[in-house]
Enzyme design. Structure first.
Site, PDB file in Angstrom:
ATOM      1  N   LYS A  71       8.624   0.466  -0.006  1.00 20.10           N
ATOM      2  CA  LYS A  71       7.250   0.187   0.418  1.00 20.10           C
ATOM      3  C   LYS A  71       6.917  -1.266   0.111  1.00 20.10           C
ATOM      4  CE  LYS A  71       2.484   1.749  -0.454  1.00 20.10           C
ATOM      5  NZ  LYS A  71       1.646   2.710  -1.211  1.00 20.10           N
ATOM      6  N   SER A 146      -1.693   5.302   1.424  1.00 23.82           N
ATOM      7  CA  SER A 146      -1.274   4.011   1.955  1.00 23.82           C
ATOM      8  C   SER A 146       0.227   3.936   2.251  1.00 23.82           C
ATOM      9  CB  SER A 146      -1.641   2.914   0.952  1.00 23.82           C
ATOM     10  OG  SER A 146      -0.920   3.071  -0.276  1.00 23.82           O
ATOM     11  N   SER A 170      -1.603   8.163  -2.498  1.00 20.15           N
ATOM     12  CA  SER A 170      -0.859   7.413  -1.480  1.00 20.15           C
ATOM     13  C   SER A 170       0.577   7.859  -1.259  1.00 20.15           C
ATOM     14  CB  SER A 170      -0.874   5.918  -1.821  1.00 20.15           C
ATOM     15  OG  SER A 170      -2.157   5.390  -1.598  1.00 20.15           O
TER      16      SER A 170
END
Length: 466
Positions: A71, A146, A170
Site C-alpha cells: 500500500k 483506504s 482501512s
C-alpha cells in the site's frame, strides 16, 4: 486454465510451496504476476506504481518467491511514495521501516504499490492524483478504503496477498467490500511501519489483505515485534474451544444496518450457533456519537497538520492549495481553528470510548457485528471534493463499527461470509480483547472451513475472465 490464471487461483502459501519444491521459480511467479497486472489493472486501477525490473530472487523465507504489493502508505526503497497525495507525487522512498525489512526477509517480492485515499483519510479509493479504483464485483461501486487498491488487487487475482494498514477500518472495510479476509492486529503487535509519529499513527495497525486465513496468519508471524509482546507465532488451525460471543448491531453513531446487511448478520449468528458457540445480544458500548466522530477526525487532522507544517518548514515554500484535496484542507483548517486544546479534548473522548468498549465486552471472548452498516456505496459518494461535514456524515453512516477497535487497541477481522447473487460481498466483523489475536485467527479458520470462500471470484477478476 490459461497462463494468466494458472497461479492466480493459488494463495500465497501455495505459491511459496511450489517454489520450495522447485516446481516453479520466483521469476516465473513474478512474471506471471506482472502479466496479470498488465491485463486487468488498466480497468480496475488498483496498482499505481510497478517496479522497473524484476527484483533479485530471494534465497529463503516462508514466502520465498511470492509476489505481493505494498500500500502506498508505506515507503519501499526506490518506489514512489505518494500516500495518495499530489503533494508527494514525485517523492521516492529511500528506505523501508522495520516492517518492510521483515517482509523482504520473508521472501516476499514487491511488484509495486497500491492505491489509497489521500493520506488514508476516506473510505473510498478515489484521489485527484491517481483517479478512481473500481470494485471488481461491480465497477460502479467503490472499492471502499483506504486500502482499496490492496483489496482490489487480491480480489481480482493480481496478487495473492497485499500489504495494507488500518487506522479506523482501512483493512477490514475494503476486505468486506471485496469478499476477502481482512485482519487488524492488536496495537503494538507488529514492527514499526511508519517513519513518523502521531496519535493517528498509534491507532494504525499494518498487516495485509488476503484470500485465505493461513496467508494472513503467516504474514502476522513474520511481522510481529517479538521484543514487545508474547509472540502469537504462526497460528495454523481452527480454535478448539467454544466461545462466548457478544453481539450488537447499533453503530457508534447510533444507527442500525440496512436490511440486506442485517440478513447477512442474522445468517452469521445462525452459523456461529450451529458451530456450538454461544451468541448473546448485548447493548452496544455507550458513547457520545457526535463527540466521538469529531474526536476521531481531530486526531486525524492533527496528524495531517504535522505533515503540512513539516513540508512548509523543510522546502521553504508553503503547501499550495492545489497540492491537497478539499477534504484534507478542511480537516487541517478545522483543527487549527479549534485551538491548542482540541487534541487534548479529543484524546479524552477517545479514551472514554475505549473504556466503554472494554467494560461492555469484558465478559466475552469475542464480539460480532457487521463490518459495514450499509451495502457498498457507489463511486463518488465519498468523493474527496465534497465538503468536510457532508463527508464525515456519510462516512459515519457506513463506518460505524470498526473505528472503536483502533481506539481500544483490539484485534479485529472482517470475514467474507455473505456473497449475494449478483451483488457485492458483505463481511462480518469479529473483535476480541487486546492481545487475543490468536483467538480470532483460530475462529477465522473455523469459519473458513464451515463456509469456504477462496473460490468466490469477482466478475472482473483474472480467474473469471481468463
Amino acid at each position: 486454465m490459461s497462463d494468466l490464471s494458472t497461479f492466480a487461483r493459488l494463495d500465497a502459501v501455495a505459491q511459496a510451496e511450489l517454489c520450495a519444491k522447485g516446481e516453479v521459480s520466483p521469476a516465473e511467479l513474478f512474471d506471471a504476476c506482472m502479466a496479470r497486472i498488465e491485463a486487468l489493472n488498466p480497468l480496475l486501477r488498483a496498482v499505481v506504481t510497478v517496479v522497473d525490473e524484476r527484483p533479485p530472487a530471494p534465497k529463503n523465507g516462508p514466502f520465498r518467491g511470492v509476489p505481493f504489493l505494498v500500500k502506498d502508505a508505506m515507503p519501499w526503497p526506490g518506489l514512489r511514495w505518494s500516500v495518495g497525495s499530489r503533494l508527494f507525487a514525485k517523492n521516492i522512498a529511500a528506505q523501508s521501516p522495520p516492517y518492510g525489512a521483515a517482509l523482504e526477509a520473508s521472501g516476499l517480492v514487491c511488484a509495486g504499490k497500491t492505491a489509497l485515499s489521500e493520506f488514508g483519510l476516506l473510505a473510498s479509493t478515489e484521489t485527484l492524483l491517481e483517479g478512481i479504483t473500481h470494485n471488481p464485483w461491480d465497477l460502479s461501486r467503490s472499492a471502499t478504503g483506504s486500502s482499496g487498491g490492496s483489496a482490489v488487487a487480491v480480489a481480482a487475482g493480481l496478487v495473492p496477498i497485499a500489504h495494507a494498514n488500518d487506522g479506523g477500518g482501512s483493512i477490514r472495510v475494503p476486505a468486506s467490500a471485496c469478499g476477502l479476509f481482512g485482519f487488524k492486529p492488536s496495537r503494538g503487535r507488529t514492527l514499526g511501519a511508519t517513519l513518523a509519529s502521531s496519535d493517528f499513527a498509534d491507532m494504525t495497525s499494518d498487516h495485509c489483505i488476503s484470500r485465505s486465513v493461513r496467508d494472513s496468519a503467516l504474514f502476522l508471524s513474520i511481522t510481529e515485534d517479538r521484543a514487545a509482546n508474547a509472540p502469537v507465532g504462526y497460528v495454523q488451525s481452527p480454535i478448539a474451544r467454544r466461545l462466548r460471543i457478544a453481539t450488537f448491531t447499533r453503530t457508534i453513531m447510533g444507527g442500525e444496518p440496512t436490511p440486506a446487511v442485517r440478513r447477512a448478520y442474522e445468517d452469521a449468528v445462525a452459523l456461529l450457533t450451529d458451530l456450538g458457540h454461544t451468541v448473546e445480544p448485548i447493548a452496544a458500548p455507550a458513547t457520545n456519537p457526535d463527540a466521538l466522530a469529531d474526536a476521531f477526525f481531530i486526531v486525524i487532522a492533527e496528524a495531517i497538520s504535522r505533515i503540512v507544517d513539516f513540508v512548509d518548514k523543510t522546502r521553504g515554500v508553503p503547501v499550495q492549495h492545489d497540492e491537497l484535496e478539499t477534504f484534507t484542507w478542511e480537516l487541517v483548517d478545522t483543527f487549527v481553528a479549534r485551538g491548542p486544546d482540541a487534541l487534548k479534548v479529543a484524546r479524552a473522548t477517545l479514551a472514554a470510548a475505549a473504556r466503554a468498549h472494554v467494560e461492555t465486552t469484558r465478559a466475552y471472548d469475542a464480539v460480532l457485528t457487521p463490518t459495514i452498516a450499509t451495502e457498498v456505496w457507489p463511486l463518488g459518494y465519498l468523493s474527496p471534493i465534497l465538503g468536510r461535514e457532508e463527508l464525515i456524515r456519510r462516512t459515519s453512516r457506513g463506518i460505524g463499527y470498526t473505528p472503536l477497535h483502533n481506539v481500544a487497541g483490539c484485534p479485529g477481522m472482517s470475514v467474507p461470509l455473505h456473497f449475494p447473487a449478483g451483488g457485492v460481498p458483505i463481511g462480518m466483523h469479529f473483535a476480541a480483547a487486546p492481545g487475543a489475536d490468536a483467538l480470532l485467527l483460530g475462529l477465522a479458520y473455523e469459519l473458513e472451513r464451515a463456509r469456504p470462500w477462496r473460490d468466490q471470484w469477482a466478475p472482473y477478476s483474472i480467474p473469471a475472465l481468463f
